[in-house]
Design a protein around this motif. Structure first.
Motif: not given
Length: 998
Positions: A55, A170, A173, A178, A182, A208, A211, A216, A222
């Motif tokens: 990231y 951010s 989301y 998204f 991100e 994150l 997301i 994703r 996650s």
């Protein structure tokens, strides 16, 4: 020379590519794949660190960077700061913490403007407040953090403000933007490199985390990112962030089917909310967490608890979406209880709420649920009608791709059931068109997988492979290993269907290697089983037994590593198919002794409680499968006993007939679906008997009996119709039957031999007993000779509203002088008190009362116990469920009489039989269980009980006692001018299930 140059160029290209691959930063797909293969905590932590690096190095669009710059510039230009800042004293430490954060924002704005005096004044105020907040929370976080900010330059202050604003942006989301969310998260982490702020960093990591799983579909990453962030949030006592992270982790576990873990996290979220209720906004989690908890309780089969959770939800303000979720949850509870009318009403209300809220997605979900309900009821046309209504509401982006494809898949399944191949193909083409609107790789791969699966189910293997190969490529590229393995297994099925066996074999080797590397137990077993199946198709019979035994050893070794009972329950059906295939291979080689032993092992292995107990009862995996000793079983069969062991496949019925002297093998071609339909028709004919007598007409009664007898003869011919069969069992006084699959639903004693006499039932010749597997014969099945009944302790519960209660009670106490009724001194007792009472040292349990089987969730099958309260001369009824049985040791129970409706009913599982009350008692130690296969009225219940008790003192074997009762009833019904015939409904529902214990 040209060849030499070409070689040099090729080598140089390989070197360049190798260097590029090593230097290339890993993408999300690489990290997901690495995490799936990681074995140690150190490896996993290193992957999470690389995820954060990913990231930090993410290419963020210029438009996002420019917007962030503008937003911060506006803050610096327009924010007014007055010093000193007025502070409102508050005893709530979390409100003080919020004021502290506001102070720090002002101080950093002043510092960014190079207004050093103003920033110093505010930071001085913040320093004092930080000490108060740290003391109130029991941490040492804010004081050093304020000191750190005090040393910031104007440039660092600007970076800090950018990080804070990036954190706020951010949150896009939440609007499902998204990609932007991100990007802002990545920018925030980048600015925090220069100006560390652990709380802001945690906010961004939580975004994150969301997301990663929601957009994703990187579930493992996650969970990993969430776990690391959660540890830090708890360390610095940031409860609202910890709560949010836990809530999202629960959702991930829910998606992955880890229901127990999800439920535990939802409960932890609720306890956090209660503990930190003084924090603003934390109560936002209450309703979503309660709904999540209720959904997981439902998935785990705890319906009553789920309904109680629904009641708790109603104590809070509910946004329209949560009202809809609540109604859908209630619908699913009633659906699984079999309360279709209540379920339909709940779903209608959910649909009305969705329409009122103008929420098209939920309208579509409700219509889809209606379709699902009617599919379950076998109403395909009604189901299709609702599915089509849902489909008609499709709009751009509404609903999401997954739900669209789910609905189209449901329509395709209904059309396949109706053999409508033309419309099936139209639906699959429409589903293919939806892929054009798919943006996320996971959604695209999942969509392709669904399309491939749809074609595979109708044996359109070439078309299926096209979709599956596309899905496999996307899954593999993006590191979705678990889904990639499932797709590869479907590809193997297609290759086998196309007889491309060498390709299929190579692919199974690849799957097994990947599955073992990622410690995926289920996929490892699946791949090994497919490999054995391929060898069988190739005719490699020399190797087949060795490979099959290796698979059985692997199943034994791996099954104890299942940590999730839900997954194990779902997976045992596949295992049973694999075990039956092992039997088939022995049959092909005409090794019938080995086939019998492996079949019995299969029946033993898949018994639900034994499967789950394997997790604790084995300290080491075995190197060889454990099999029963066939000679030992023979030695426990006397000359007048025989055992029948069935195995049914799609096109063949196999039967092993074991007698003391020898083993006989039989097989015949059958249509499994047709045979199952005959069993269902026979059972339905029996259940209709009571309706025939309610509208009594002698000719109608005779006609109904003739129809039932015709089906009975047909089933006898199907299940016993081998020419030499009659000779082998004609002298058998007792016939033990180990059924298979839906054959557990057959009332064998009521089957009629092919003869002119329509009373030539199997039970008129031999006592019939069903047993779970042959190994249970290794022990003597006696409830003791009659003169020893006087020493047996019996516990009795009889519904006092049944006629003849007094006579039955007197008969029981005459046979068992030590018998006692189920009593409690006061009315303030609970079910736990009753369970303690049942735990007493009793050998005989006689329960006569209303009962019911739950065919969807057998844990809620029950029989009603009547508890007497002598002091008040009153009674109270308590439902004893299958779930309750697990709290009691039944090893001392020599006989359990469950005389009530459907006490031998429940949910049918392949291999394990009908899972309900009777099997619960057997698996928990009871030697003999007497129960009813279908609903019976109260008078019939009392007649059954009285007949059995009257015959019992004359015989020590319960099977013979039951046979005497059945013969008596057959004669009485046949002589009756009213009944005219020995209808099985009135005498055949009572069945005996036995286990012999060493």
């Amino acid at each position: 020379m040209k060849k030499y140059l070409f070689g040099l160029i090729l080598v140089a290209a390989v070197v360049v590519i190798t260097i590029w691959l090593r230097q290339r930063a890993p993408g999300l797909g690489d990290l997901q794949r690495q995490y799936a293969f990681a074995k140690t905590d150190e490896q996993k932590n290193a992957i999470v660190e690389n995820l954060e690096k990913y990231y930090l190095n993410l290419q963020v669009p210029d438009t996002l960077c420019q917007r962030l710059e503008r937003e911060v510039a506006t803050i610096l230009d327009t924010t007014k700061i007055n010093t000193p800042v007025q502070i409102i004293s508050d005893t709530n430490v979390y409100k003080s913490e919020a004021q502290l954060q506001s102070l720090l924002d002002g101080a950093m704005i002043a510092r960014a403007r190079a207004d050093h005096p103003a920033s110093q004044v505010i930071l001085k105020q913040a320093e004092a407040m930080a000490k108060t907040v740290d003391a109130g929370k029991g941490v040492n976080y804010w004081t050093p953090f304020v000191e750190q900010l005090n040393g910031f330059t104007p440039e660092q202050a600007v970076s800090w403000l950018k990080a804070k604003k990036a954190d706020q942006l951010s949150r896009y989301y939440q609007d499902r933007a998204f990609i932007d969310a991100e990007g802002y998260g990545a920018l925030g982490l980048r600015f925090l490199q220069q100006t560390p702020d652990e709380r802001t960093r945690l906010n961004i990591l939580q975004c994150l985390q969301y997301i990663l799983y929601e957009y994703r579909s990187m579930y493992d990453l996650s969970l990993a990112l969430g776990e690391k962030a959660l540890q830090q949030a708890e360390k610095i006592k940031h409860p609202i962030r910890a709560t949010s992270i836990m809530y999202h982790k629960a959702q991930v576990y829910s998606i992955l089917g880890e229901n127990q873990k999800a439920l535990s996290l939802y409960e932890t979220v609720l306890s956090y909310v209660k503990k930190f209720g003084q924090i603003g906004f934390i109560d936002w989690f209450i309703v979503p967490a309660l709904l999540g908890k209720g959904e997981k309780q439902l998935d785990l089969g705890s319906f009553e608890e789920a309904l109680m959770t629904c009641d708790k939800v109603e104590n809070y303000y509910l946004a329209p979406i949560n009202k809809i979720r609540l109604q859908i949850l209630r619908w699913y509870i009633h659906l699984n209880w079999g309360n279709y009318e209540d379920a339909e009403n709940e779903l209608k209300e959910a649909l009305q709420l969705s329409v009122a809220a103008k929420d098209t997605s939920y309208i579509i979900r409700c219509l889809n649920n209606f379709g699902f309900m009617f599919i379950r009821m076998g109403e395909y046309d009604l189901a299709l009608n609702y599915y089509k209504q849902a489909k008609a509401l499709f709009r751009p982006l509404i609903p999401g791709v997954s739900l669209r494809l789910l609905i189209l898949n449901n329509i395709a399944s209904a059309l396949a059931a109706k053999n409508d191949s033309v419309r099936f193909e139209e639906i699959t083409q429409e589903a293919r068109g939806i892929l054009n609107s798919t943006k996320a790789p996971f959604e695209e791969a999942k969509s392709l997988h669904i399309l491939g699966y749809m074609h595979k189910n109708v044996k359109n293997y070439h078309e299926a492979m096209k979709y599956l190969q596309e899905a496999d490529s996307i899954y593999n590229h993006n590191g979705f290993l678990r889904f990639d393995l499932e797709t590869k297994l479907d590809l193997v099925d297609c290759l086998i269907g196309l007889s491309r066996l060498d390709e299929a074999k190579n692919l199974t080797v690849e799957i097994e290697a990947l599955a073992r590397k990622s410690d995926d137990i289920e996929r490892t077993i699946d791949a090994m089983a497919q490999n054995v199946q391929i060898q069988y198709r190739q005719g490699n019979m020399k190797q087949i037994i060795t490979s099959s035994n290796q698979l059985l050893c692997a199943i034994d070794a791996m099954i104890i590593r299942f940590h999730n009972p839900d997954r194990l329950r779902a997976y045992r059906h596949k295992i049973y198919d694999y075990l039956k295939n092992a039997v088939l291979y022995e049959i092909v080689l005409q090794r019938y002794d080995s086939a019998f032993i492996k079949l019995d092992r299969a029946k033993t292995f898949v018994l639900k409680n034994q499967l789950l107990n394997n997790q604790t009862n084995h300290s080491k995996p075995s190197t060889l499968p454990h099999y029963v000793n066939l000679d030992s079983i023979r030695s426990h069969l006397n000359e007048q006993a025989a055992l029948v062991h069935y195995m049914i496949m799609d096109d063949t019925l196999y039967a092993f007939l074991l007698k003391r002297a020898d083993l006989h093998f039989f097989s015949k071609p059958v249509n499994k679906k047709a045979l199952q339909a005959t069993v269902a028709a026979y059972r339905d004919s029996i259940s209709q008997t009571i309706n025939v007598f309610q509208r009594y007409n002698p000719e109608r009664v005779s006609s109904h009996y003739a129809g039932a007898a015709r089906l009975s003869r047909q089933l006898y011919q199907e299940l016993f119709g081998w020419p030499e069969w009659e000779t082998l069992i004609q002298k058998s006084a007792i016939l033990y039957i180990v059924p298979d699959d839906f054959l557990y639903q057959v009332p064998f004693a009521t089957l009629i031999r092919e003869s002119a006499d329509d009373r030539n039932f199997l039970s008129t010749r031999t006592a019939v007993t069903m047993i779970p597997n042959a190994s249970f014969l290794q022990g003597e099945n006696r409830v003791d000779v009659p003169n020893q009944f006087k020493t047996k302790r019996a516990l009795i519960s009889i519904d006092s509203t049944f006629k003849g209660t007094g006579q039955v009670m007197a008969d029981i106490k005459k046979i068992f002088p030590l018998a006692e009724e189920l009593m409690m001194n006061t009315g303030g007792f609970t079910k736990s008190d009753i369970l303690m009472k049942l735990q007493g040292n009793y050998q005989i349990y006689i329960f006569i009362g209303h009962g019911a089987a739950n065919q969807n969730y057998p844990e809620y099958s029950y029989i009603e116990l009547t508890v007497k309260m002598p002091k008040t001369s009153t009674t109270k009824r308590i439902r004893l469920t299958l779930e309750d049985l697990n709290q009691i040791n039944w090893l001392g129970a020599e006989m359990v009489m469950l005389v009530g409706c459907e006490t031998a009913g429940g949910k049918l599982y392949r291999g394990t039989g009908i899972h309900g009350l009777y099997q619960g008692f057997l698996s928990l130690g009871a030697h003999n269980v007497l129960g009813n296969l279908w609903k019976v009225d109260a008078s019939q219940t009392m007649t059954q009980a009285e007949n059995f008790l009257t015959a019992w003192p004359s015989h020590s074997n319960p099977a013979q006692v039951l046979q005497v009762c059945q013969r008596q009833m057959i004669e009485e019904l046949a002589k009756s001018l009213y009944y005219r015939h020995p209808h099985p409904y009135f005498w055949g529902s009572l069945v005996l299930f036995s286990t012999k214990r060493q």
